[in-house]
Design an enzyme around this catalytic site. Structure first.
Site, PDB file in Angstrom:
ATOM      1  N   HIS A 200       8.857   5.253   4.275  1.00  0.00           N
ATOM      2  CA  HIS A 200       9.330   6.195   5.154  1.00  0.00           C
ATOM      3  C   HIS A 200      10.923   5.854   5.112  1.00  0.00           C
ATOM      4  O   HIS A 200      11.502   4.998   4.597  1.00  0.00           O
ATOM      5  CB  HIS A 200       8.853   6.040   6.279  1.00  0.00           C
ATOM      6  CG  HIS A 200       9.211   4.849   6.891  1.00  0.00           C
ATOM      7  ND1 HIS A 200       8.417   3.525   6.615  1.00  0.00           N
ATOM      8  CD2 HIS A 200      10.121   4.471   8.209  1.00  0.00           C
ATOM      9  CE1 HIS A 200       8.947   2.803   7.494  1.00  0.00           C
ATOM     10  NE2 HIS A 200      10.004   3.156   8.184  1.00  0.00           N
ATOM     11  N   ASP A 202      14.269   6.208   7.636  1.00  0.00           N
ATOM     12  CA  ASP A 202      14.410   6.165   9.336  1.00  0.00           C
ATOM     13  C   ASP A 202      15.309   7.453   9.709  1.00  0.00           C
ATOM     14  O   ASP A 202      16.349   7.642   9.144  1.00  0.00           O
ATOM     15  CB  ASP A 202      15.154   4.961   9.956  1.00  0.00           C
ATOM     16  CG  ASP A 202      14.278   3.804   9.616  1.00  0.00           C
ATOM     17  OD1 ASP A 202      12.964   3.680   9.586  1.00  0.00           O
ATOM     18  OD2 ASP A 202      15.048   2.717   9.569  1.00  0.00           O
ATOM     19  N   HIS A 257      11.754   2.889   2.576  1.00  0.00           N
ATOM     20  CA  HIS A 257      11.468   1.384   2.930  1.00  0.00           C
ATOM     21  C   HIS A 257       9.965   1.362   3.296  1.00  0.00           C
ATOM     22  O   HIS A 257       9.323   2.327   3.622  1.00  0.00           O
ATOM     23  CB  HIS A 257      12.248   0.658   3.587  1.00  0.00           C
ATOM     24  CG  HIS A 257      12.503   1.049   4.963  1.00  0.00           C
ATOM     25  ND1 HIS A 257      13.422   2.188   5.154  1.00  0.00           N
ATOM     26  CD2 HIS A 257      12.136   0.854   6.326  1.00  0.00           C
ATOM     27  CE1 HIS A 257      13.369   2.539   6.486  1.00  0.00           C
ATOM     28  NE2 HIS A 257      12.611   1.640   7.317  1.00  0.00           N
ATOM     29  N   ARG A 267       3.651 -11.685   9.712  1.00  0.00           N
ATOM     30  CA  ARG A 267       4.980 -11.264   9.588  1.00  0.00           C
ATOM     31  C   ARG A 267       5.472 -10.518  11.070  1.00  0.00           C
ATOM     32  O   ARG A 267       4.754  -9.710  11.677  1.00  0.00           O
ATOM     33  CB  ARG A 267       5.308 -10.109   8.616  1.00  0.00           C
ATOM     34  CG  ARG A 267       6.836  -9.664   8.576  1.00  0.00           C
ATOM     35  CD  ARG A 267       7.049  -8.644   7.421  1.00  0.00           C
ATOM     36  NE  ARG A 267       8.093  -7.818   7.361  1.00  0.00           N
ATOM     37  CZ  ARG A 267       9.289  -8.262   7.098  1.00  0.00           C
ATOM     38  NH1 ARG A 267       9.490  -9.399   6.296  1.00  0.00           N
ATOM     39  NH2 ARG A 267      10.413  -7.379   7.215  1.00  0.00           N
TER      40      ARG A 267
END
EC number: 1.14.11.13
Length: 327
Positions: A200, A202, A257, A267
């Site tokens: 996607h 941002d 990203h 993570r």
């Protein structure tokens, strides 16, 4: 204890991975303490829509404390975490990203920066977490404004705060997100990687990302290929958002990203999204046009934000606002 169910091919998206993941050495690096920072920021935004910052002035012990408290939150029993949800849009969520069918190997907290108390868990540990979040969000806003002012200087436009004033505005629509991607050894299925957070861009102006030392974050280059970003818990990474792409009339490109889940280590990432006030009109800045034709129709941030809620992660959301194809 994290209780996300085992991934199944019916639920999640996989990425074929025939080669070991290698980290790119080409990620632009900007030292915020150096006089050439403004020039390097502009070049990075033009070439990648993404860069790494060092010498940012954020104390590492404060970052580590917040990370530790975040891990404590995500280790709570599922029933306790769900008291802070559902994420509609703010609060605790897991697996489902948005309202339109996107699924990821993830649990998260999505918070607005305009309220001190925007998730409903209470207790001594949670109060400490909430206090650390408040301090961190303030530090992120200050860093964002420093970077945006350097960006304006590098572009040689006035006023210098043309971008940062939108973040400093009391009505700014900035958001803060804490993403947790649990470890899952079962992820090594047929040489494939599991999508933690799908590809996607941002929608905001910029976003500031910081994560622990676990890999998984990737960006897409202009040719459509994906490169893995080396993790660095002491640095921050800056994403150009769709709104900044429009304001620069396509000179800067928002970076596509994604996150691939890690089978061995969890993570944890924290992202500060710099959104303008809902009523702000987003359009190419006249000072950057210089007789060029506008590539985008004007829209308010509210209009664009609303359109993102009706789209899938991977959609080209700016496509509906393009006058002519951005190159």
């Amino acid at each position: 204890m994290v209780l996300l169910s085992k991934p199944t091919s019916e639920q999640y998206t996989y990425v074929r991975n025939n080669m070991p993941i290698t980290f790119s050495s080409s990620i632009p690096l900007v030292d915020l303490s150096k006089p050439d920072a403004k020039t390097l920021i502009v070049k990075a935004c033009e070439d990648f829509g993404f860069f790494k910052v060092i010498n940012h002035g954020i104390p590492l012990d404060a970052i580590s404390q917040l990370e530790s408290e975040a891990f404590k939150f995500f280790s709570l029993p599922q029933t306790e975490k769900e008291k802070a949800g559902p994420a509609n849009p703010f609060g605790y969520g897991n697996k489902r990203i948005g309202l339109n069918g996107d699924i990821g190997w993830i649990e998260y907290l999505l918070l607005t920066t305009n309220q001190d108390h925007n998730f409903s868990l209470y207790g001594e540990d949670i109060d400490k977490f909430r206090g650390l979040l408040k301090d961190y969000k303030c530090a992120m806003r200050n860093m964002a404004c420093e970077i945006l002012d350097l960006m304006a200087e590098g572009l040689k436009i006035q006023p210098k705060n043309v971008f940062s004033k939108l973040v400093m505005d009391k009505q700014s629509d900035c958001l803060f997100r804490v993403n947790h991607y649990p470890a899952c050894p079962e992820l090594a299925i047929n040489g494939e990687n599991l999508i933690g957070f799908g590809e996607h861009t941002d929608p905001q102006i910029i976003s500031i990302l910081r994560s622990n030392n676990t890999s998984g974050f990737q960006i897409s280059l202009r040719d459509g290929s994906w490169i893995s970003v080396p993790p660095d818990h002491s640095s921050f990474f800056i994403n150009v958002g769709d709104s900044l792409q429009v304001m620069t009339n396509g000179r800067f490109k928002s970076v596509r990203h994604r996150v691939l889940a890690n089978g061995i280590d969890p993570r944890l990432s924290m992202i500060y999204f710099c959104g303008p006030p809902l009523s702000e009109k987003i359009a190419p800045l006249p000072s950057l046009m210089k007789g060029k034709e506008s590539l985008y129709k004007e829209f308010t941030w509210f209009e664009y934000k609303s359109s993102t809620y009706g789209s899938r992660l991977a959609d080209n959301r700016l496509g509906n606002y393009e006058r002519i194809a951005a190159t």
